[in-house]
Write a protein that holds these residues in place. Sequence first.
Motif, PDB file in Angstrom:
ATOM      1  N   LEU A 143      -1.040   0.414   4.860  1.00  0.00           N
ATOM      2  CA  LEU A 143       0.382   0.634   4.617  1.00  0.00           C
ATOM      3  C   LEU A 143       1.195  -0.630   4.901  1.00  0.00           C
ATOM      4  CD1 LEU A 143       0.865   4.238   6.051  1.00  0.00           C
ATOM      5  CD2 LEU A 143       0.709   3.540   3.657  1.00  0.00           C
ATOM      6  N   ARG A 186      -1.518   3.355  -2.895  1.00  0.00           N
ATOM      7  CA  ARG A 186      -1.400   2.266  -1.909  1.00  0.00           C
ATOM      8  C   ARG A 186      -2.785   1.728  -1.545  1.00  0.00           C
ATOM      9  NH1 ARG A 186       3.804   2.773   0.718  1.00  0.00           N
ATOM     10  NH2 ARG A 186       3.204   1.104   2.155  1.00  0.00           N
ATOM     11  N   ASP A 233       7.336   5.453   5.494  1.00  0.00           N
ATOM     12  CA  ASP A 233       5.957   5.681   5.070  1.00  0.00           C
ATOM     13  C   ASP A 233       5.199   6.660   5.963  1.00  0.00           C
ATOM     14  OD1 ASP A 233       6.079   4.049   2.860  1.00  0.00           O
ATOM     15  OD2 ASP A 233       5.222   2.293   3.849  1.00  0.00           O
ATOM     16  N   TRP A 249      -0.657   7.772  -1.330  1.00  0.00           N
ATOM     17  CA  TRP A 249      -1.642   7.083  -0.491  1.00  0.00           C
ATOM     18  C   TRP A 249      -2.762   6.501  -1.347  1.00  0.00           C
ATOM     19  CZ3 TRP A 249      -3.110   4.443   3.414  1.00  0.00           C
ATOM     20  CH2 TRP A 249      -4.456   4.319   3.735  1.00  0.00           C
TER      21      TRP A 249
END
Length: 344
Positions: free
Chosen positions: A143, A332, A275, A329
């Motif tokens: 992240l 990412r 996030d 997710w």
Amino acid sequence: MFLNTLVHPGKSQKAFYVLFNNCCSDFGLRCLSTSCARTARKKGSQYGAVDTERYSSLVKSVVSSRVSAQTPETLQDQDTLLYGPIVEPRRPRDKPRVPRNRVPLRNEDKVGLRDACAPGPVARLMLQRGPDKSATPSVTRVLQQTMSPEQLLLLERWKRRMIAELGEEGFRQYSANLFRLGALFHTALEDALTSPSGPANRFEQQEEEVAGYMESVRSVLDDLSDMRAIESAVHHRALNYVGVVDCVARYRGRLCAIDWKTSEKAKPFIQNTYDNPIQVAAYIGALNSDENYRYQVENGLIVVAYKDGSPAHPHFFGLDKVLQYWENWLLRLEDFTDKNPPVT
């Protein structure tokens, strides 16, 4: 005589000549020569059709202006008046990005285990990392390295503002103190969640520095039951990432992966947590994939605690939202993998 009549004495004549030539062009006057004049007499002059009073007033207003009449703003206003506002052509919308590898959130091998009881002690698995940590990235690292430009800009502005207020050394001490308080808070939570005594006795021996945080989460702790895991490592084997989930327990009867956060500012809405929901969704996916946990989780809970003891903000989100954050997710994680391809 015509020029003397139209041009205001003492002003620039450049704008007049431009306007006058345009006017002449509109009415078919291509020149002012003697031969043209003779030809015009034979065919019938069109000059008499010109409203000289109207154009005299117009030219005076142009040449007497202190600002050029041909500024972009004026031209745009004139075009808008004549032709209407500019309408941008509709561009085809970009198709929403979807993950290349749509690994499901739930584990089919654990079907029917979602509400199963967790026998034995509360799980506290240590995170096992090999010498090459980059081979198996953590949720936090993914992240951090895939933040959007907007997030990075906000973070950089906050850092610059804090350095301007505290100085370089003061900012380092401030950051270190935040980390230390966060660690103390999580330790105090572990003690409170595993204490055999009731909720009323959980806070008697807490560190004074985190007493406010603990008071802040008191009502949330009272709503927890069926503790499954505390500060326990999780590993998603298919996607190959790891993390440490703060807590797995039932919140008001629903099994959740829980993340504890501290904040100096109020965060009453889940969008204020940036996030963090994606982080919790990543933990849920890893929990469901990890064979060390004989159950499945479908809900998330983010609890924001405050040092002054004001009531914490619990942000619960169910399966529908978890699935949305899980998609984020996966994207990412793909971005991270593209930037950090595995070494062969």
